[in-house]
Design a protein around this motif. Structure first.
Motif, mmCIF file in Angstrom:
data_model
loop_
_atom_site.group_PDB
_atom_site.id
_atom_site.type_symbol
_atom_site.label_atom_id
_atom_site.label_comp_id
_atom_site.label_asym_id
_atom_site.label_seq_id
_atom_site.Cartn_x
_atom_site.Cartn_y
_atom_site.Cartn_z
ATOM 1 N N LEU A 172 0.194 3.815 2.587
ATOM 2 C CA LEU A 172 -0.529 4.663 3.532
ATOM 3 C C LEU A 172 -1.336 3.840 4.533
ATOM 4 O O LEU A 172 -2.233 4.385 5.183
ATOM 5 N N ALA A 205 0.888 11.497 -0.393
ATOM 6 C CA ALA A 205 1.274 10.352 0.430
ATOM 7 C C ALA A 205 2.493 10.660 1.289
ATOM 8 O O ALA A 205 2.535 10.331 2.484
ATOM 9 N N GLY A 261 -0.271 12.004 -6.175
ATOM 10 C CA GLY A 261 -0.253 10.915 -5.201
ATOM 11 C C GLY A 261 1.015 10.905 -4.377
ATOM 12 O O GLY A 261 0.979 10.679 -3.161
ATOM 13 N N THR A 308 -6.037 9.573 6.501
ATOM 14 C CA THR A 308 -6.278 10.200 5.206
ATOM 15 C C THR A 308 -7.630 10.915 5.221
ATOM 16 O O THR A 308 -8.334 10.905 6.236
ATOM 17 N N ALA A 352 -4.404 7.923 -4.250
ATOM 18 C CA ALA A 352 -3.461 7.407 -3.262
ATOM 19 C C ALA A 352 -4.137 7.207 -1.908
ATOM 20 O O ALA A 352 -3.875 6.214 -1.210
ATOM 21 N N GLN A 353 -5.012 8.122 -1.517
ATOM 22 C CA GLN A 353 -5.648 8.037 -0.207
ATOM 23 C C GLN A 353 -6.773 7.009 -0.172
ATOM 24 O O GLN A 353 -7.049 6.421 0.875
ATOM 25 N N ALA A 410 0.931 5.239 -2.927
ATOM 26 C CA ALA A 410 1.346 6.045 -4.068
ATOM 27 C C ALA A 410 2.510 5.314 -4.719
ATOM 28 O O ALA A 410 3.393 4.816 -4.033
#
Length: 295
Positions: free
Chosen positions: A113, A49, A45, A118, A201-202, A207
């Motif tokens: 993010l 990120a 992550g 992404t 994370a996306q 993250a």
């Protein structure tokens, strides 16, 4: 249980099934107890990120995150193979080092993010809600990786990897290099875990350095719970059981936390996790389960 909570549980279950596949590879195939996953999950992550925030294409960022995870797993295996450090201890050392490394990569404890492009940004233009589309995409990813892992472990190289985990002395007698098998196998295991971290994370838009806390427990829960339902010996059955175990685990937690009559709250997550894993360990020892396995 609300539909939103159900879809969220399925989404997390599919994500953690990737972690489960990685843990299955190290824990069951290689017989290598690996705590590196607590560091390689947030590593995936953190790398993805940070690169995305700095303008890198999300596909390339995800690929670099996978490579970073593979490197962390190879590092753990190298400590064991080269310096004869106990496998559990070498994984703990790598996990501790990765905590500081993740902070170095991100430059802070958390990288948001929000507003960044992404892998899942194109879904915003669809008329179908994200919480419906993302699980479908994750199902496709999980199936492809499961099929690929099954095919890989059925090859001559895969048989050598499995032989290393079953009996390294016999594998060496057959011309296999157990050390190299362990390094490559551990790299593949943590690459899967880092992929899960990059996707996490996306999907959730951040993250965090603490994302990896308890990841190994989640992976082991997927393996143990899955084997309770599908106690097979083949690779196909093993990987399938991991996926179903991760889904069952997340669904059970969602049901428990959303059941008002039980009085459980979000802070009871670790308690529910411990109880589920304990039940999964105890269930195969019950007379009914033993009778089913015997028949």
């Amino acid at each position: 249980m609300l539909m939103t909570a159900l879809l969220g549980a399925i989404e997390l279950g599919l994500l953690y099934s990737l972690v489960g596949l990685g843990v299955y590879l190290s824990f069951r195939v290689l017989d290598f107890p690996d705590l590196t996953v607590d560091g390689s999950f947030p590593l995936g992550g953190a790398v993805a990120a940070t690169l995305i925030v700095n303008g890198m294409h999300p596909i390339i960022a995800t690929a670099v995150a996978i490579a970073a995870g593979a490197l962390s797993g190879a590092c753990t295996a190298w400590l064991t193979v080269q310096f004869k450090i106990l496998n559990l201890l070498s994984s703990i050392l790598t996990m501790i080092a990765l905590y500081s490394l993740n902070l170095r990569i991100m430059g802070r404890p958390n990288v948001p993010l929000l507003g960044e492009t992404t892998l899942f940004t194109p879904l915003n233009s669809l008329s179908v809600p994200r919480q419906v589309v993302i699980p479908i995409i994750l199902v496709i990813i999980v199936i492809l990786l499961k099929v690929g892992l099954d095919a890989l472990l059925a090859t001559q190289w895969g048989l050598a990897l499995r032989a290393t985990g079953a009996n390294s002395t016999m594998a060496r007698a057959q011309g296999v290099d157990p050390g190299m098998m362990i390094i490559v196998g551990m790299a593949l295991s943590n690459a899967l875990v880092a992929l899960a971290g990059a996707l996490f994370a996306q999907i959730y838009g951040f993250a965090d350095v603490t994302l990896g806390v308890g990841t190994i427990v989640l992976g082991l829960a997927a393996v143990i719970i899955g084997e309770t339902f599908i106690p097979g010996k083949t690779i196909f059955q093993g990987t399938l059981s991991v996926i179903l175990g991760a889904l069952a685990y997340r669904l059970a937690i969602a049901i428990a936390l959303n059941a008002n009559f039980m009085g459980l709250q979000a802070q009871d997550l670790n308690l529910v996790t411990a109880l589920l894993v304990a039940i999964a360990l105890i269930l195969p020892q019950t007379p009914l389960k033993k009778l089913t396995l015997k028949n």
